[in-house]
Design a protein around this motif. Structure first.
Motif, PDB file in Angstrom:
ATOM      1  N   PRO A 217       7.519   4.786   1.120  1.00 60.63           N
ATOM      2  CA  PRO A 217       7.221   5.927   0.247  1.00 60.63           C
ATOM      3  C   PRO A 217       6.016   5.635  -0.661  1.00 60.63           C
ATOM      4  CG  PRO A 217       9.547   5.278   0.104  1.00 60.63           C
ATOM      5  CD  PRO A 217       8.857   4.225   0.899  1.00 60.63           C
ATOM      6  N   ASN A 218       5.458   6.671  -1.271  1.00 64.07           N
ATOM      7  CA  ASN A 218       4.337   6.492  -2.188  1.00 64.07           C
ATOM      8  C   ASN A 218       4.703   5.480  -3.270  1.00 64.07           C
ATOM      9  OD1 ASN A 218       2.616   8.347  -0.976  1.00 64.07           O
ATOM     10  ND2 ASN A 218       3.539  10.059  -2.070  1.00 64.07           N
ATOM     11  N   GLY A 219       3.757   4.588  -3.557  1.00 67.68           N
ATOM     12  CA  GLY A 219       3.979   3.606  -4.618  1.00 67.68           C
ATOM     13  C   GLY A 219       4.837   2.427  -4.195  1.00 67.68           C
ATOM     14  N   ALA A 220       5.118   2.296  -2.886  1.00 63.95           N
ATOM     15  CA  ALA A 220       5.990   1.220  -2.405  1.00 63.95           C
ATOM     16  C   ALA A 220       5.324  -0.157  -2.478  1.00 63.95           C
ATOM     17  CB  ALA A 220       6.423   1.499  -0.970  1.00 63.95           C
ATOM     18  N   GLY A 221       3.983  -0.174  -2.579  1.00 66.02           N
ATOM     19  CA  GLY A 221       3.284  -1.454  -2.675  1.00 66.02           C
ATOM     20  C   GLY A 221       2.475  -1.817  -1.443  1.00 66.02           C
ATOM     21  N   LYS A 222       2.244  -0.844  -0.556  1.00 66.19           N
ATOM     22  CA  LYS A 222       1.561  -1.119   0.715  1.00 66.19           C
ATOM     23  C   LYS A 222       0.098  -1.549   0.483  1.00 66.19           C
ATOM     24  CE  LYS A 222       2.455   3.103   2.101  1.00 66.19           C
ATOM     25  NZ  LYS A 222       3.155   3.643   0.921  1.00 66.19           N
ATOM     26  N   THR A 223      -0.614  -0.751  -0.316  1.00 63.53           N
ATOM     27  CA  THR A 223      -2.013  -1.099  -0.589  1.00 63.53           C
ATOM     28  C   THR A 223      -2.098  -2.404  -1.375  1.00 63.53           C
ATOM     29  OG1 THR A 223      -2.683   1.223  -0.521  1.00 63.53           O
ATOM     30  CG2 THR A 223      -4.139  -0.288  -1.701  1.00 63.53           C
ATOM     31  N   SER A 224      -1.160  -2.598  -2.286  1.00 69.31           N
ATOM     32  CA  SER A 224      -1.143  -3.856  -3.053  1.00 69.31           C
ATOM     33  C   SER A 224      -0.936  -5.047  -2.121  1.00 69.31           C
ATOM     34  CB  SER A 224      -0.049  -3.821  -4.119  1.00 69.31           C
ATOM     35  OG  SER A 224      -0.271  -2.760  -5.013  1.00 69.31           O
ATOM     36  N   LEU A 225      -0.069  -4.885  -1.124  1.00 68.82           N
ATOM     37  CA  LEU A 225       0.147  -5.959  -0.146  1.00 68.82           C
ATOM     38  C   LEU A 225      -1.168  -6.276   0.575  1.00 68.82           C
ATOM     39  CD1 LEU A 225       2.138  -7.771   1.520  1.00 68.82           C
ATOM     40  CD2 LEU A 225       2.329  -5.846   3.111  1.00 68.82           C
TER      41      LEU A 225
ATOM     42  N   ALA B  42       7.613  -6.488 -10.354  1.00 67.53           N
ATOM     43  CA  ALA B  42       7.076  -7.020  -9.099  1.00 67.53           C
ATOM     44  C   ALA B  42       6.553  -5.841  -8.266  1.00 67.53           C
ATOM     45  CB  ALA B  42       8.150  -7.778  -8.351  1.00 67.53           C
ATOM     46  N   ILE B  43       5.234  -5.698  -8.217  1.00 74.54           N
ATOM     47  CA  ILE B  43       4.622  -4.615  -7.425  1.00 74.54           C
ATOM     48  C   ILE B  43       4.766  -4.950  -5.937  1.00 74.54           C
ATOM     49  CG2 ILE B  43       2.493  -3.339  -6.979  1.00 74.54           C
ATOM     50  CD1 ILE B  43       3.270  -2.980  -9.868  1.00 74.54           C
ATOM     51  N   VAL B  44       4.595  -6.239  -5.621  1.00 76.66           N
ATOM     52  CA  VAL B  44       4.909  -6.752  -4.277  1.00 76.66           C
ATOM     53  C   VAL B  44       5.928  -7.867  -4.505  1.00 76.66           C
ATOM     54  CG1 VAL B  44       4.015  -7.923  -2.227  1.00 76.66           C
ATOM     55  CG2 VAL B  44       2.653  -6.138  -3.345  1.00 76.66           C
TER      56      VAL B  44
ATOM     57  N   ARG C 202       3.130  -9.760  -9.549  1.00 79.45           N
ATOM     58  CA  ARG C 202       3.800  -9.182 -10.726  1.00 79.45           C
ATOM     59  C   ARG C 202       2.779  -8.708 -11.733  1.00 79.45           C
ATOM     60  NH1 ARG C 202       9.081 -10.872 -10.297  1.00 79.45           N
ATOM     61  NH2 ARG C 202       9.244 -12.862  -9.219  1.00 79.45           N
ATOM     62  N   ILE C 203       3.092  -7.571 -12.332  1.00 75.39           N
ATOM     63  CA  ILE C 203       2.362  -7.154 -13.522  1.00 75.39           C
ATOM     64  C   ILE C 203       3.414  -7.135 -14.625  1.00 75.39           C
ATOM     65  CG2 ILE C 203       1.023  -5.352 -14.648  1.00 75.39           C
ATOM     66  CD1 ILE C 203      -0.027  -4.495 -11.996  1.00 75.39           C
ATOM     67  N   GLY C 204       3.316  -8.076 -15.538  1.00 72.85           N
ATOM     68  CA  GLY C 204       4.371  -8.235 -16.537  1.00 72.85           C
ATOM     69  C   GLY C 204       5.670  -8.575 -15.833  1.00 72.85           C
TER      70      GLY C 204
ATOM     71  N   PHE D 130     -11.077   0.532   4.012  1.00 75.25           N
ATOM     72  CA  PHE D 130     -10.536   1.000   2.742  1.00 75.25           C
ATOM     73  C   PHE D 130     -10.161   2.464   2.830  1.00 75.25           C
ATOM     74  CE2 PHE D 130     -12.720  -2.784   1.619  1.00 75.25           C
ATOM     75  CZ  PHE D 130     -11.911  -3.338   0.643  1.00 75.25           C
ATOM     76  N   GLN D 131      -9.264   2.871   1.936  1.00 80.49           N
ATOM     77  CA  GLN D 131      -8.930   4.286   1.842  1.00 80.49           C
ATOM     78  C   GLN D 131     -10.179   5.058   1.440  1.00 80.49           C
ATOM     79  OE1 GLN D 131      -5.285   3.654  -0.476  1.00 80.49           O
ATOM     80  NE2 GLN D 131      -4.563   5.588   0.320  1.00 80.49           N
ATOM     81  N   ALA D 132     -10.875   4.537   0.420  1.00 80.92           N
ATOM     82  CA  ALA D 132     -12.119   5.179  -0.009  1.00 80.92           C
ATOM     83  C   ALA D 132     -13.222   4.767   0.961  1.00 80.92           C
ATOM     84  CB  ALA D 132     -12.450   4.734  -1.415  1.00 80.92           C
TER      85      ALA D 132
ATOM     86  N   GLU E 173       0.049   3.603   7.328  1.00 77.63           N
ATOM     87  CA  GLU E 173      -0.213   4.990   7.718  1.00 77.63           C
ATOM     88  C   GLU E 173       0.994   5.847   7.363  1.00 77.63           C
ATOM     89  OE1 GLU E 173      -3.079   6.547   8.913  1.00 77.63           O
ATOM     90  OE2 GLU E 173      -1.735   8.213   8.494  1.00 77.63           O
ATOM     91  N   HIS E 174       0.710   7.026   6.830  1.00 75.66           N
ATOM     92  CA  HIS E 174       1.804   7.928   6.460  1.00 75.66           C
ATOM     93  C   HIS E 174       2.262   8.793   7.634  1.00 75.66           C
ATOM     94  CE1 HIS E 174       2.441   7.179   2.225  1.00 75.66           C
ATOM     95  NE2 HIS E 174       1.139   7.064   2.069  1.00 75.66           N
ATOM     96  N   HIS E 175       1.375   9.012   8.598  1.00 70.06           N
ATOM     97  CA  HIS E 175       1.750   9.845   9.752  1.00 70.06           C
ATOM     98  C   HIS E 175       2.666   9.055  10.682  1.00 70.06           C
ATOM     99  CE1 HIS E 175      -1.885  11.874   8.315  1.00 70.06           C
ATOM    100  NE2 HIS E 175      -1.419  12.954   8.908  1.00 70.06           N
TER     101      HIS E 175
HETATM  102  N1  LIG Z   1      -3.695  -2.515 -11.077  1.00 72.87           N
HETATM  103  C1  LIG Z   1      -2.495  -1.980 -11.270  1.00 72.87           C
HETATM  104  N2  LIG Z   1      -1.945  -1.928 -12.494  1.00 72.87           N
HETATM  105  C2  LIG Z   1      -0.726  -1.396 -12.697  1.00 72.87           C
HETATM  106  N3  LIG Z   1       0.032  -0.875 -11.725  1.00 72.87           N
HETATM  107  C3  LIG Z   1      -0.459  -0.889 -10.484  1.00 72.87           C
HETATM  108  C4  LIG Z   1      -1.747  -1.430 -10.173  1.00 72.87           C
HETATM  109  N4  LIG Z   1      -1.959  -1.297  -8.849  1.00 72.87           N
HETATM  110  C5  LIG Z   1      -0.867  -0.695  -8.358  1.00 72.87           C
HETATM  111  N5  LIG Z   1       0.031  -0.442  -9.324  1.00 72.87           N
HETATM  112  C6  LIG Z   1       1.340   0.190  -9.148  1.00 72.87           C
HETATM  113  O1  LIG Z   1       2.013  -0.491  -8.119  1.00 72.87           O
HETATM  114  C7  LIG Z   1       2.778   0.386  -7.324  1.00 72.87           C
HETATM  115  C8  LIG Z   1       2.402   0.225  -5.876  1.00 72.87           C
HETATM  116  O2  LIG Z   1       1.101   0.775  -5.661  1.00 72.87           O
HETATM  117  P1  LIG Z   1       0.398   0.770  -4.229  1.00 72.87           P
HETATM  118  O3  LIG Z   1      -0.879   1.523  -4.356  1.00 72.87           O
HETATM  119  O4  LIG Z   1       0.346  -0.619  -3.715  1.00 72.87           O
HETATM  120  O5  LIG Z   1       1.466   1.596  -3.384  1.00 72.87           O
HETATM  121  P2  LIG Z   1       1.302   2.267  -1.961  1.00 72.87           P
HETATM  122  O6  LIG Z   1       2.564   1.975  -1.228  1.00 72.87           O
HETATM  123  O7  LIG Z   1       0.039   1.841  -1.324  1.00 72.87           O
HETATM  124  O8  LIG Z   1       1.251   3.799  -2.353  1.00 72.87           O
HETATM  125  P3  LIG Z   1       0.551   5.043  -1.598  1.00 72.87           P
HETATM  126  O9  LIG Z   1       1.339   5.264  -0.355  1.00 72.87           O
HETATM  127  O10 LIG Z   1       0.724   6.144  -2.591  1.00 72.87           O
HETATM  128  O11 LIG Z   1      -0.874   4.667  -1.362  1.00 72.87           O
HETATM  129  C9  LIG Z   1       2.537   1.780  -7.874  1.00 72.87           C
HETATM  130  O12 LIG Z   1       3.616   2.113  -8.718  1.00 72.87           O
HETATM  131  C10 LIG Z   1       1.263   1.626  -8.668  1.00 72.87           C
HETATM  132  O13 LIG Z   1       1.230   2.525  -9.747  1.00 72.87           O
END
Ligand SMILES: Nc1ncnc2c1ncn2[C@@H]1O[C@H](COP(=O)(O)OP(=O)(O)OP(=O)(O)O)[C@@H](O)[C@H]1O
Length: 247
Positions: free
Chosen positions: A35-43, A15-17, A10-12, A82-84, A202-204
């Motif tokens: 979808p973009n922003g779903a939380g995959k990288t955060s997971l 729940a990002i994940v 959680r951020i505040g 990493f992505q980068a 992976e998006h593909h």
């Molecule tokens: N450090 C952070 N502070 C605030 N918000 C964050 C932070 N890291 C990620 N987020 C937010 O959490 C959400 C999930 O981000 P994340 O990068 O995990 O998604 P993703 O599924 O990997 O997206 P993509 O497919 O675009 O890579 C997004 O809305 C992002 O803006």
């Protein structure tokens, strides 16, 4: 082998994940989509320790590793690309992999042991390069590699750490269409009979469908579905989450 139990970040109030339960069996290939922003990288960040979960557990071989820093998790067998890009562009391809092998094995400074250790490091590095089909590019400067080759090098760097679970974050990003099949073949070979498990964002979709035994779908931080590709693709909730995007 690897499991998450109610994993939450959680951020505040957000729940990002959001309470993710996942299980990865030895030798299994699990694709993660959403979808973009779903939380995959955060997971991935929570699993590898780049971020600390606010709730829930990450379990590797029965051990709760949620409080360990990333390098300790890596030592226990968790490896991640990493992505980068994380490659030293001014060093040769082979030097990059040797450094990664050395970093993983640590080293004795005793001179009489070092020569033998150097030979072992060189052999392990060459084996990793061979594994990803880059043996012929060993002397090239890493910075001169094409995108597809760079991705292979990143996988070789990961193999240098002898991970039992590999996390790949968008390995096809930036790779030209003609390089995709070779890279897919390299990634496919990572599980095989080694018992190594792979978790891949992976998006593909065509790549996911070719590689994954099961697919986990994330949406707004939560796990929407986790099942065989056929079942996931036929799931109406998944289709709805992707409305406007092609599956
Ligand atoms: N450090 C952070 N502070 C605030 N918000 C964050 C932070 N890291 C990620 N987020 C937010 O959490 C959400 C999930 O981000 P994340 O990068 O995990 O998604 P993703 O599924 O990997 O997206 P993509 O497919 O675009 O890579 C997004 O809305 C992002 O803006």
């Amino acid at each position: 082998m690897l499991a998450t139990r109610g994993l939450t970040w959680r951020i505040g109030e957000v729940a990002i994940v959001d309470s993710v339960y996942l299980d990865l069996a030895p030798g299994e290939f699990l694709g993660v989509i959403g979808p973009n922003g779903a939380g995959k990288t955060s997971l991935f960040n929570l699993i590898t320790g780049l971020r600390r979960a606010t709730e829930g557990r990450v379990v590797l071989d029965g051990q709760d590793i949620g409080a360990l820093p990333p390098h300790r998790r890596a030592r226990l067998g968790l490896g991640r690309t990493f992505q980068a890009s994380s490659v030293f562009g001014s060093l040769s391809v082979r030097e990059n992999v040797r450094l990664a092998v050395q970093a993983h094995r640590g080293g004795s400074m005793a001179l009489w042991r070092r020569a033998a250790a150097d030979r072992e490091v060189a052999a392990a590095a060459d084996a990793a390069l061979d594994r990803v089909g880059l043996a012929h590019r060993g002397t090239a400067l890493a910075g001169t590699l094409a995108h597809g080759e760079k991705r292979k090098l990143e996988i070789a760097l990961l193999l240098a750490g002898e991970p039992r679970v590999m996390l790949l974050d968008e390995p096809m990003a930036g790779v030209s269409a003609e390089d995709v099949p070779e890279l897919v073949a390299v990634i496919k070979s990572l599980t095989g009979d080694s018992g190594r498990a792979v978790l891949m964002v992976e998006h593909h979709m065509d790549v996911i469908l070719e590689l994954a035994d099961r697919i986990a779908v994330m949406h707004h931080g939560a796990l929407l579905a986790c099942d065989t590709p056929e079942t996931v693709m036929a799931n109406p909730t998944v289709q709805e989450a992707y409305l406007g995007e092609s599956l």
